[in-house]
Design a protein around this motif. Structure first.
Motif, PDB file in Angstrom:
ATOM      1  N   LEU A 164      -9.134 -29.397 -81.784  1.00 12.71           N
ATOM      2  CA  LEU A 164     -10.135 -29.047 -82.297  1.00 12.71           C
ATOM      3  C   LEU A 164     -10.662 -29.939 -83.408  1.00 12.71           C
ATOM      4  O   LEU A 164     -11.722 -30.032 -83.658  1.00 12.71           O
ATOM      5  N   VAL A 165      -9.379 -30.466 -84.143  1.00 15.82           N
ATOM      6  CA  VAL A 165      -9.815 -31.244 -85.217  1.00 15.82           C
ATOM      7  C   VAL A 165     -10.541 -32.608 -84.715  1.00 15.82           C
ATOM      8  O   VAL A 165     -11.403 -33.215 -85.376  1.00 15.82           O
ATOM      9  N   ILE A 166      -9.928 -33.173 -83.501  1.00 18.81           N
ATOM     10  CA  ILE A 166     -10.438 -34.442 -83.067  1.00 18.81           C
ATOM     11  C   ILE A 166     -11.757 -34.111 -82.415  1.00 18.81           C
ATOM     12  O   ILE A 166     -12.590 -34.902 -82.301  1.00 18.81           O
TER      13      ILE A 166
ATOM     14  N   ALA B 146     -18.717 -34.663 -85.696  1.00 15.31           N
ATOM     15  CA  ALA B 146     -19.079 -35.115 -87.063  1.00 15.31           C
ATOM     16  C   ALA B 146     -19.421 -36.566 -86.886  1.00 15.31           C
ATOM     17  O   ALA B 146     -20.422 -37.318 -87.758  1.00 15.31           O
ATOM     18  N   ALA B 147     -18.571 -37.550 -86.285  1.00 21.02           N
ATOM     19  CA  ALA B 147     -18.952 -38.813 -86.055  1.00 21.02           C
ATOM     20  C   ALA B 147     -20.394 -39.224 -85.433  1.00 21.02           C
ATOM     21  O   ALA B 147     -21.137 -40.034 -86.109  1.00 21.02           O
TER      22      ALA B 147
ATOM     23  N   ASN C 122      -0.559 -25.880 -82.040  1.00 15.67           N
ATOM     24  CA  ASN C 122      -0.678 -27.342 -82.763  1.00 15.67           C
ATOM     25  C   ASN C 122      -1.532 -27.928 -81.995  1.00 15.67           C
ATOM     26  O   ASN C 122      -2.278 -28.979 -82.396  1.00 15.67           O
ATOM     27  N   LEU C 123      -1.297 -28.147 -80.499  1.00 16.61           N
ATOM     28  CA  LEU C 123      -2.049 -28.759 -79.685  1.00 16.61           C
ATOM     29  C   LEU C 123      -3.420 -28.498 -79.801  1.00 16.61           C
ATOM     30  O   LEU C 123      -4.552 -29.276 -79.675  1.00 16.61           O
TER      31      LEU C 123
END
Length: 218
Positions: free
Chosen positions: A150-152, A158-159, A144-145
């Protein structure tokens, strides 16, 4: 527990007392001889002979030699009841010991079963909490970490891309605006140049006409 040796001595004393001959009424009483007074300290009490065998069977055998025949069945029944009670008590003790042993084995079995269940539960929980990532087993918390990381990370990328795209879009709009302004100026300049060229052409034609007139007159 009563002492069979003491009881036997009492029975022996009773026998001796009953065995004393009755006095003859026709016999002249003998003059009692004077006997010296024995002080209590000098008197001796006969000690009963104790059985050599101290076991219950030995004391029972010794007692049979010291009692009357009609008393032997009573003593035998008493000893038999005692032996039966002792056997029953020993049997109860043995049964209780066997029960305790069986319960101890049952407790050990339950403990082993509980330990096996705990180990199986721990293995199941470890298997449930384990996730395979690229063929590598990883704990679900670590997985999960990694996923959130990866998502962050992708979100940050992307930002940044969106921010850069916005900047590029604004730059493109600015360039387009400049191009449109330049194009408009060029069109205006071209229109003015055409008008000026036409004006110059008219003036040139006028001058030519004047020159032709002057030349024709001359």
């Amino acid at each position: 527990m009563f002492n069979l040796g003491t009881a036997a001595h009492a029975q022996d004393t009773t026998k001796k007392a009953n065995a004393v001959a009755k006095p003859n009424p026709y016999k002249r009483p003998a003059v009692a001889a004077q006997t010296p007074v024995v002080t209590p300290s000098a008197a001796t009490t006969p000690q009963p002979q104790k059985p050599v065998d101290k076991s219950l069977h030995g004391q029972y055998t010794y007692l049979l030699t010291k009692i009357y025949n009609y008393q032997q069945p009573l003593v035998g029944a008493l000893v038999k009841n005692y032996n039966d009670t002792l056997k029953a008590t020993r049997k109860q003790l043995k049964d209780a010991q066997e029960t305790v042993t069986a319960q101890a084995k049952t407790i050990d079995t339950l403990k082993k079963s509980s330990n096996n269940k705990d180990q199986s539960l721990a293995a199941s929980e470890a298997k449930v909490n384990e996730v395979s990532l690229l063929g590598i087993p990883i704990n679900k918390g670590t997985y999960n970490l990694i996923m959130w990381g990866l998502v962050i990370g992708f979100g940050a990328i992307a930002a940044i891309v969106i921010a850069r795209s916005g900047a590029h879009s604004r730059e493109a709009k600015y360039r387009i605006k400049l191009y449109n302004e330049l194009e408009e100026e060029y069109k205006n300049y071209k229109a003015k140049a055409n008008e000026k060229e036409k004006k110059l052409a008219r003036e040139l034609q006028t001058e030519r006409n004047k020159l032709d007139e002057l030349t024709g007159k001359g």
